[in-house]
Each structure stands twice: as structure tokens, then as C-alpha cells.
Design a protein around this motif. Structure first.
Motif, PDB file in Angstrom:
ATOM      1  N   PHE A  50       0.597  -1.364   0.192  1.00  0.00           N
ATOM      2  CA  PHE A  50       0.149   0.157   0.666  1.00  0.00           C
ATOM      3  C   PHE A  50       0.746   1.340   0.121  1.00  0.00           C
ATOM      4  CE2 PHE A  50      -3.097  -2.824   2.212  1.00  0.00           C
ATOM      5  CZ  PHE A  50      -4.074  -2.414   1.322  1.00  0.00           C
ATOM      6  N   PHE A  51       0.611   2.225  -0.520  1.00  0.00           N
ATOM      7  CA  PHE A  51       1.097   3.747  -0.601  1.00  0.00           C
ATOM      8  C   PHE A  51       0.526   4.246   1.273  1.00  0.00           C
ATOM      9  CE2 PHE A  51       0.725   3.180  -5.022  1.00  0.00           C
ATOM     10  CZ  PHE A  51       2.104   3.629  -5.268  1.00  0.00           C
ATOM     11  N   GLY A  52       1.340   4.933   1.649  1.00  0.00           N
ATOM     12  CA  GLY A  52       0.788   4.897   2.948  1.00  0.00           C
ATOM     13  C   GLY A  52       0.674   7.032   3.238  1.00  0.00           C
ATOM     14  N   PHE A 163       2.305  15.907  -7.738  1.00  0.00           N
ATOM     15  CA  PHE A 163       2.374  15.175  -6.480  1.00  0.00           C
ATOM     16  C   PHE A 163       0.757  15.209  -6.078  1.00  0.00           C
ATOM     17  CE2 PHE A 163       1.320  15.368  -1.874  1.00  0.00           C
ATOM     18  CZ  PHE A 163       1.638  14.165  -1.472  1.00  0.00           C
ATOM     19  N   TRP A 164       0.286  16.450  -6.331  1.00  0.00           N
ATOM     20  CA  TRP A 164      -1.520  15.484  -6.238  1.00  0.00           C
ATOM     21  C   TRP A 164      -1.530  14.759  -7.352  1.00  0.00           C
ATOM     22  CZ3 TRP A 164      -0.778  21.808  -6.190  1.00  0.00           C
ATOM     23  CH2 TRP A 164      -1.179  21.771  -4.830  1.00  0.00           C
ATOM     24  N   ILE A 165      -1.335  15.197  -8.476  1.00  0.00           N
ATOM     25  CA  ILE A 165      -1.694  13.418  -9.082  1.00  0.00           C
ATOM     26  C   ILE A 165      -1.686  13.009  -8.864  1.00  0.00           C
ATOM     27  CG2 ILE A 165      -2.090  13.276 -11.979  1.00  0.00           C
ATOM     28  CD1 ILE A 165      -1.318  15.756 -12.874  1.00  0.00           C
ATOM     29  N   ASN A 166      -0.179  12.823  -8.544  1.00  0.00           N
ATOM     30  CA  ASN A 166       0.300  10.694  -8.082  1.00  0.00           C
ATOM     31  C   ASN A 166      -0.811  10.379  -7.315  1.00  0.00           C
ATOM     32  OD1 ASN A 166       3.448  11.428  -8.487  1.00  0.00           O
ATOM     33  ND2 ASN A 166       1.954  10.914 -10.298  1.00  0.00           N
ATOM     34  N   ALA A 167      -0.891  11.476  -6.416  1.00  0.00           N
ATOM     35  CA  ALA A 167      -1.835  10.871  -4.442  1.00  0.00           C
ATOM     36  C   ALA A 167      -2.830  10.573  -5.686  1.00  0.00           C
ATOM     37  CB  ALA A 167      -2.057  12.270  -4.124  1.00  0.00           C
ATOM     38  N   TYR A 168      -3.749  10.733  -5.893  1.00  0.00           N
ATOM     39  CA  TYR A 168      -4.892  10.607  -6.581  1.00  0.00           C
ATOM     40  C   TYR A 168      -4.547   8.673  -6.959  1.00  0.00           C
ATOM     41  CZ  TYR A 168      -9.597   9.893  -8.814  1.00  0.00           C
ATOM     42  OH  TYR A 168     -10.619   9.355  -9.663  1.00  0.00           O
ATOM     43  N   GLN A 169      -3.378   8.915  -7.840  1.00  0.00           N
ATOM     44  CA  GLN A 169      -2.974   7.559  -8.668  1.00  0.00           C
ATOM     45  C   GLN A 169      -2.665   6.596  -7.216  1.00  0.00           C
ATOM     46  OE1 GLN A 169       0.194   9.460 -10.873  1.00  0.00           O
ATOM     47  NE2 GLN A 169      -0.642   7.670 -12.599  1.00  0.00           N
ATOM     48  N   SER A 170      -2.350   7.042  -6.547  1.00  0.00           N
ATOM     49  CA  SER A 170      -1.795   6.651  -5.183  1.00  0.00           C
ATOM     50  C   SER A 170      -3.052   5.622  -4.555  1.00  0.00           C
ATOM     51  CB  SER A 170      -1.106   6.946  -4.626  1.00  0.00           C
ATOM     52  OG  SER A 170      -0.080   7.420  -5.010  1.00  0.00           O
ATOM     53  N   TYR A 171      -4.065   6.574  -4.696  1.00  0.00           N
ATOM     54  CA  TYR A 171      -5.364   6.536  -3.558  1.00  0.00           C
ATOM     55  C   TYR A 171      -6.223   5.051  -4.357  1.00  0.00           C
ATOM     56  CZ  TYR A 171     -10.133   7.400  -2.888  1.00  0.00           C
ATOM     57  OH  TYR A 171     -11.596   7.882  -2.700  1.00  0.00           O
ATOM     58  N   TRP A 173      -4.886   3.514  -6.333  1.00  0.00           N
ATOM     59  CA  TRP A 173      -4.200   1.906  -6.033  1.00  0.00           C
ATOM     60  C   TRP A 173      -4.894   1.050  -5.027  1.00  0.00           C
ATOM     61  CZ3 TRP A 173      -0.975  -1.030  -3.921  1.00  0.00           C
ATOM     62  CH2 TRP A 173       0.062  -1.913  -4.278  1.00  0.00           C
ATOM     63  N   ASN A 174      -4.532   1.778  -4.247  1.00  0.00           N
ATOM     64  CA  ASN A 174      -5.267   1.186  -2.717  1.00  0.00           C
ATOM     65  C   ASN A 174      -5.898   0.833  -2.508  1.00  0.00           C
ATOM     66  OD1 ASN A 174      -2.403   2.393  -1.451  1.00  0.00           O
ATOM     67  ND2 ASN A 174      -3.147   3.071  -0.406  1.00  0.00           N
ATOM     68  N   GLN A 175      -6.966   1.367  -3.241  1.00  0.00           N
ATOM     69  CA  GLN A 175      -8.796   0.672  -3.469  1.00  0.00           C
ATOM     70  C   GLN A 175      -8.217  -0.548  -3.569  1.00  0.00           C
ATOM     71  OE1 GLN A 175     -12.200   3.558  -3.211  1.00  0.00           O
ATOM     72  NE2 GLN A 175     -10.182   4.699  -3.864  1.00  0.00           N
ATOM     73  N   LEU A 219      -0.452  -4.482 -10.200  1.00  0.00           N
ATOM     74  CA  LEU A 219      -1.064  -3.198 -10.489  1.00  0.00           C
ATOM     75  C   LEU A 219      -0.856  -1.860 -11.035  1.00  0.00           C
ATOM     76  CD1 LEU A 219      -4.071  -3.602  -7.438  1.00  0.00           C
ATOM     77  CD2 LEU A 219      -3.670  -5.243  -9.778  1.00  0.00           C
ATOM     78  N   PRO A 220      -1.600  -1.444 -12.260  1.00  0.00           N
ATOM     79  CA  PRO A 220      -1.290  -0.087 -12.854  1.00  0.00           C
ATOM     80  C   PRO A 220      -1.966   1.441 -11.799  1.00  0.00           C
ATOM     81  CG  PRO A 220      -3.160  -1.017 -13.765  1.00  0.00           C
ATOM     82  CD  PRO A 220      -2.288  -2.163 -13.077  1.00  0.00           C
ATOM     83  N   LEU A 221      -0.772   2.146 -11.746  1.00  0.00           N
ATOM     84  CA  LEU A 221      -1.488   3.310 -11.201  1.00  0.00           C
ATOM     85  C   LEU A 221      -2.014   3.635 -12.932  1.00  0.00           C
ATOM     86  CD1 LEU A 221       2.115   3.761  -9.832  1.00  0.00           C
ATOM     87  CD2 LEU A 221      -0.144   4.359  -8.494  1.00  0.00           C
ATOM     88  N   PRO A 222      -2.906   4.437 -12.621  1.00  0.00           N
ATOM     89  CA  PRO A 222      -4.122   4.540 -13.986  1.00  0.00           C
ATOM     90  C   PRO A 222      -3.205   6.233 -14.476  1.00  0.00           C
ATOM     91  CG  PRO A 222      -5.128   5.552 -12.323  1.00  0.00           C
ATOM     92  CD  PRO A 222      -4.210   4.561 -10.996  1.00  0.00           C
TER      93      PRO A 222
END
Length: 292
Positions: A50-52, A163-171, A173-175, A219-222
Motif C-alpha cells: 500500500f501507499f501510506g 504530486f497531487w495527481i500522483n496522490a490520486y493515482q495512489s488512492y 491503487w490502494n482501493q 497493478l497499474p497506477l491509472p
């Protein structure tokens, strides 16, 4: 990668007791043998990668914790840059925030003046060491006007914007990672994406009867330049992005799209050792690949 040495104090374990058709959980002392078993399980099975909080923010509802990085990223990907700025200026929930009183005053001024950048900049009162991103965007709004929010956001460095866009991709990915493990467990299945141990090439698993291990599954980061799994997990990506009204297109603005990437679903820590150093404290040492 990175090497860690952690000391965990006040160590407890969960004790489960059956009570009819329900279970009751309580905390009890964690003995040496129990902890060794848990550490051995992590050695054998690894952990979901997971991303933290550093990437996706504190856990909880928006009402509880306020705005997180992925909220700003989602608004940018929707092309709603005014909403992105409003989210940025709202910040975290004041009850959960570690921000100074001066920073909270700036945010309150933004709210009280209905988003007046000039008035909000005055609220800094020379406190140049707070809210540096917000201050840059406010200066941009002051220069270009509130009708040009994208130009204001572009006053920030490229790394901050992405960074903000990467954060959404990470969000996302976690789901998806949670759902993938819940639906199919820790075995590779047909249609999964994987990488060979010494290769970055992404392949599709064409058969469940394979030598591919779960630690090779990615798993892909969209994004607009990735492939999705060829099983029901691809439908989950589609559903999550559709619900958020987010699309990734190569021709879109850089501030409202992303190339995408891949991340291993399960990681095994290397050189993991554990030692009880007190009756309620343990020392853990291990190594992880970068980004884990």
C-alpha cells in the motif's frame, strides 16, 4: 532501497473469543513465540504494498480529516482548477490539523472573504515560513485573476503539481489492491499483469497454472500509457474512475492527466530479523525496495 531498524514498545496482541455467533476481541500480552510467528508470516507471505499517509493522507472520511492531497489531484484531473484551489486553501480539518494559529488564520481569511486572494495574502503578515504552496497560488490568482485558476496553479513547480495527481493515482491503487486480495487471495490468476524478476516488461498471465508468483504481480497506477489487467480487476478501475468523472488522455493538459505506471502488489521484506528486547518491546530490522 532502504534499511530500517524499529523498536516497537507497549506490544500487545489481539485475543479473539467466540460468543455465540459473534466474536469479541481484546488486547493481551504478546509473548516472544507469538511475535516470532507473526514475523515469520511476513517473511513467507510478504505484505500488501500500500501507499501510506505520506502519499494519500490520513485515513477517515473527508468530514473527519478534511482535504487530502488526492482530493486536490482529483479536481485537477477533472479539469476543475478552481475546485482544486478551493480544496488546497481549505486544508485539513482544524481539529486534526497540526498547523500553526497563523496558518489557520490565513485559511479562515480565505473563507471569510469568499476567496479574495489579495485579502488572504495580507493575512500572512510577513509569516513567510507558512503555507508556501498556498501563498504561491494566491499570488498567481492576484496576478492573473480568479478566472484563470490554471495559471495560478502553474506558479507552482512541476513536482508539486504532479504530486497531487500522483496522490490520486495512489488512492485508486490502494482501493484496487484491497479488492484484488479480497476477491482472489494471494495467488496469481489468469489476466493478472506481472513482471519478471529482472525485467521491467509488463506481461499478461495467460494461465493460472504458472510459475509466476504473487510477488511478480503488478497493478497499474491509472494513466493513458498503461495496460490494465485482463480480468475483473480492469472493470474495477473503470468503475472507480467513472464514479470520480476522471479520464486520462494523452492530449489533455499536463495538469489534468498522467502517463501512469506499475507497482508490485505484494512485497517481501529482505533480511527481516526480530528480537524481544523487553517483555513488551521488540526490535525489528529489515530492508525494502525503494518506494515501499
Amino acid at each position: 532501497g532502504n534499511e530500517f531498524r524499529l523498536i516497537i514498545r507497549g506490544l500487545k496482541r489481539v485475543k479473539v473469543r467466540l460468543n455465540g455467533e459473534t466474536t469479541e476481541e481484546s488486547l493481551t500480552e504478546c509473548d516472544d513465540n507469538h511475535f516470532i510467528q507473526m514475523a515469520d508470516r511476513v517473511k513467507r507471505s510478504g505484505f500488501i504494498n500500500f501507499f501510506g499517509e505520506q502519499r494519500v493522507g490520513s485515513a477517515g472520511t473527508s468530514e473527519l480529516v478534511g482535504v487530502r492531497a488526492f482530493d486536490i489531484g482529483r479536481a485537477m484531473l477533472q479539469g476543475d482548477f478552481s475546485k482544486a484551489i478551493e480544496s488546497m486553501m481549505s486544508g485539513r480539518n482544524s481539529d486534526d490539523s497540526r498547523e500553526s494559529d497563523a496558518a489557520k488564520k490565513v485559511r479562515q481569511t480565505w473563507q471569510d472573504t469568499s476567496g479574495d486572494p489579495a485579502a488572504t495574502l495580507k493575512a500572512f503578515h510577513g509569516a513567510d515560513n507558512i503555507l508556501s504552496r498556498e501563498r504561491m497560488v494566491l499570488k498567481g490568482l492576484n496576478r492573473y485573476g480568479k478566472d484563470h485558476p490554471l495559471e495560478a496553479i502553474r506558479c507552482l513547480s512541476h513536482s508539486v503539481r504532479t504530486f497531487w495527481i500522483n496522490a490520486y493515482q495512489s488512492y485508486i491503487w490502494n482501493q484496487v489492491a484491497s479488492a484484488r486480495i479480497q476477491r482472489h487471495g494471494k495467488k496469481p490468476i489468469k489476466g493478472d499483469l506481472y513482471q519478471d524478476v529482472d525485467s521491467e516488461e509488463v506481461k499478461v498471465l495467460n494461465s493460472e497454472d504458472s510459475t509466476v508468483s504473487i510477488s511478480q504481480v503488478v497493478l497499474p497506477l491509472p494513466g493513458f500509457n498503461i495496460r490494465y489487467p485482463e480480468n475483473d480487476i480492469a472493470d474495477l478501475y473503470t468503475e472507480l474512475l467513472r464514479n470520480d468523472a476522471v479520464t486520462f488522455e494523452k492530449a489533455a493538459l499536463a495538469e489534468s492527466s498522467a502517463k501512469g505506471g506499475y507497482r508490485r502488489l505484494v512485497v517481501h521484506p529482505m533480511m527481516l530479523t526480530s528480537e524481544m528486547i523487553l517483555s513488551d518491546a521488540v526490535q525489528l530490522s529489515f530492508q525494502l525496495p525503494k518506494g515501499c
